[in-house]
Design a protein around this motif. Structure first.
Motif, short mmCIF file in Angstrom:
data_model
loop_
_atom_site.label_atom_id
_atom_site.label_comp_id
_atom_site.label_asym_id
_atom_site.label_seq_id
_atom_site.Cartn_x
_atom_site.Cartn_y
_atom_site.Cartn_z
N GLN A 120 0.86 -1.15 -0.20
CA GLN A 120 -0.01 -0.11 -0.09
C GLN A 120 0.89 1.22 -0.08
O GLN A 120 0.70 2.25 -0.90
CB GLN A 120 -0.88 -0.02 1.26
CG GLN A 120 -2.02 0.81 1.10
CD GLN A 120 -1.97 2.33 1.57
OE1 GLN A 120 -0.80 2.51 2.30
NE2 GLN A 120 -2.83 3.22 0.97
N ALA B 268 0.89 3.94 -3.36
CA ALA B 268 0.01 4.88 -3.28
C ALA B 268 0.71 6.06 -4.03
O ALA B 268 1.96 6.15 -4.31
CB ALA B 268 0.02 5.20 -1.65
N GLU C 169 -5.22 6.66 -3.39
CA GLU C 169 -5.03 6.42 -2.02
C GLU C 169 -3.63 6.96 -1.78
O GLU C 169 -2.92 7.24 -2.49
CB GLU C 169 -5.14 5.21 -1.67
CG GLU C 169 -6.39 4.42 -1.22
CD GLU C 169 -6.29 2.91 -0.83
OE1 GLU C 169 -5.46 2.60 -0.29
OE2 GLU C 169 -7.24 2.25 -1.26
N LYS C 170 -3.79 7.66 -0.48
CA LYS C 170 -2.78 8.17 0.17
C LYS C 170 -1.83 6.88 1.07
O LYS C 170 -2.45 6.26 1.52
CB LYS C 170 -2.97 9.24 1.28
CG LYS C 170 -2.88 10.54 0.81
CD LYS C 170 -3.04 11.59 2.02
CE LYS C 170 -2.34 12.54 1.89
NZ LYS C 170 -2.41 13.79 2.72
N ALA C 171 -0.83 7.05 0.82
CA ALA C 171 0.00 5.91 1.69
C ALA C 171 -0.31 6.00 2.98
O ALA C 171 -0.42 7.16 3.70
CB ALA C 171 1.68 6.19 1.40
N ASP C 172 -0.69 4.75 3.84
CA ASP C 172 -0.98 4.60 5.01
C ASP C 172 0.30 4.41 6.06
O ASP C 172 0.63 3.27 6.27
CB ASP C 172 -1.91 3.42 5.25
CG ASP C 172 -2.51 3.57 6.80
OD1 ASP C 172 -1.99 4.15 7.36
OD2 ASP C 172 -3.28 2.66 6.91
N CYS C 173 0.90 5.54 6.10
CA CYS C 173 2.38 5.55 6.90
C CYS C 173 2.09 5.06 8.55
O CYS C 173 3.13 4.76 8.98
CB CYS C 173 3.01 6.90 6.67
SG CYS C 173 3.43 7.19 5.15
N LYS D 122 11.09 7.01 2.20
CA LYS D 122 10.95 8.18 1.13
C LYS D 122 9.93 8.63 1.00
O LYS D 122 9.59 9.92 0.91
CB LYS D 122 11.68 7.81 0.01
CG LYS D 122 13.00 8.38 -0.42
CD LYS D 122 13.60 8.16 -1.71
CE LYS D 122 14.95 8.83 -1.87
NZ LYS D 122 15.63 8.23 -2.95
N LYS D 123 8.99 7.88 0.70
CA LYS D 123 7.38 8.16 0.50
C LYS D 123 7.03 8.85 1.69
O LYS D 123 6.06 9.70 1.56
CB LYS D 123 6.63 6.76 0.03
CG LYS D 123 5.26 7.32 -0.04
CD LYS D 123 4.60 6.64 -1.21
CE LYS D 123 4.52 6.91 -2.76
NZ LYS D 123 4.24 5.76 -3.71
N CYS D 124 6.68 8.32 2.89
CA CYS D 124 6.30 8.89 4.00
C CYS D 124 6.99 10.15 4.32
O CYS D 124 6.22 11.01 4.94
CB CYS D 124 6.31 7.70 5.27
SG CYS D 124 5.37 6.45 4.78
N LYS E 80 4.72 17.62 2.78
CA LYS E 80 3.75 17.98 1.87
C LYS E 80 2.75 18.52 2.87
O LYS E 80 2.17 19.66 2.65
CB LYS E 80 3.18 16.97 1.12
CG LYS E 80 2.62 17.71 -0.20
CD LYS E 80 2.49 16.45 -1.22
CE LYS E 80 2.46 17.04 -2.54
NZ LYS E 80 1.64 16.09 -3.55
#
Ligand SMILES: [Cu+2]
Lengths: 177, 109
Positions: free
Chosen positions: A171, A175, B43-47, B67-69, B75
């Motif tokens: 996920q 995303a 969806e947004k990443a579920d960090c 990185k993504k989170c 942001k």
């Protein structure tokens, strides 16, 4: 002269049989009716040999780059998961309805049956080629017409790690934000 | 005479049922299919589910997730420019407002 006559006979008979089969309508093209074992084997061997030969000289870049996983992950979720599934999912309309069936790419090579698997490098090469060029008379599209090599290698990097991912990891990686 | 008729009738009904019941159940499973499965949302990443203790930071997957989170956190911070805000803003009530918003969102369907 006799051999020539015999040859002519064979050609005429062969063409005749092929034409009859073609136009009689006895060949079933329905996707919900599997091939016979023999036809399946014939098609599979042809496909595997073709991909192997076409992919043999492709140079594989470093696939351990986190950026590649992020780029490939988003692309996979939106373009591939409907057919090739994602962690925690074992079937979809496409995976059930298509024939040949799209392989479940969340399973590692050891887990899926059907064909032989070589080393990592060879597997990556073949994945790249299949993603870029697609497979004729199957539902696998040629993504190379709309995506550059960099995007395709990113997808290769992602599907290489896909069998190890949990649902949560998948996920986050896929995303958009 | 009557019993024979009844017997053949029940036999017929059983036969029809034997064909109809599997046919119906099969066709039902083919149509009972949640339309939400066809909807792809961005969806947004579920960090919040990230478990750092289980992560090997040398692994490309772990690095990619970080990185993504981090980008996501940056942001959401960047959206609110505190320098232009009234210094008297009461931050202590903000948590409550956030909770209210998410509560509303949850019940908004
Ligand atoms: Cu395979």
């Amino acid at each position: 002269m006799r051999i020539l006559k015999l040859l002519l006979l064979v050609v005429v008979l062969g063409t005749g049989t092929a034409t009859t089969i073609m136009y009689s309508g006895i060949v079933n093209v329905a996707a919900d009716e599997p091939h016979s074992d023999f036809v399946y084997w014939l098609l599979e061997e042809t496909r595997e040999s073709s991909i192997k030969k076409a992919a043999q000289n492709i140079k594989v870049p470093d696939l351990e780059d986190p950026e590649m996983l992020l780029m490939g992950g988003t692309d996979y979720e939106f373009m591939c998961s409907s057919c090739h599934l994602k962690p925690g999912q074992s079937e979809s309309d496409m995976s059930i309805g298509l024939y040949p069936a799209p392989p479940n790419l969340t399973l590692s090579n050891e887990e899926h049956v059907g064909h032989e698997h070589e080393n990592d490098e060879q597997a990556s090469r073949k994945s790249f080629w299949v993603i870029k060029h697609g497979i004729k008379a199957s539902a696998m599209p040629a993504w190379g017409k709309t995506h550059d090599d960099e995007r395709i290698w990113a997808m290769v990097a992602f599907i290489k790690r896909l069998p190890t991912l949990t649902q949560e990891q998948y996920q986050i990686l896929t995303a958009v934000e | 005479m009557k019993t024979v008729l009844i017997k053949t009738l029940t036999k017929k009904v059983t036969k029809i049922a034997l064909v109809l019941i599997p046919a119906l159940t099969l066709s039902m499973t083919a149509t009972a299919h949640d339309p939400s499965m066809h909807v792809k949302k961005a969806e947004k990443a579920d960090c919040s589910k990230m478990d750092h203790s289980k992560m090997d930071m040398k692994d490309p997957v772990a690095m990619a997730m970080m990185k993504k989170c981090m980008k996501q956190a940056e942001k959401s911070k960047g959206q609110m420019d505190h320098s232009k805000m009234d210094k008297n803003m009461d931050h202590s009530t903000m948590k409550k407002i956030d909770d209210k918003i998410s509560e509303n969102e949850q019940h908004n369907h």
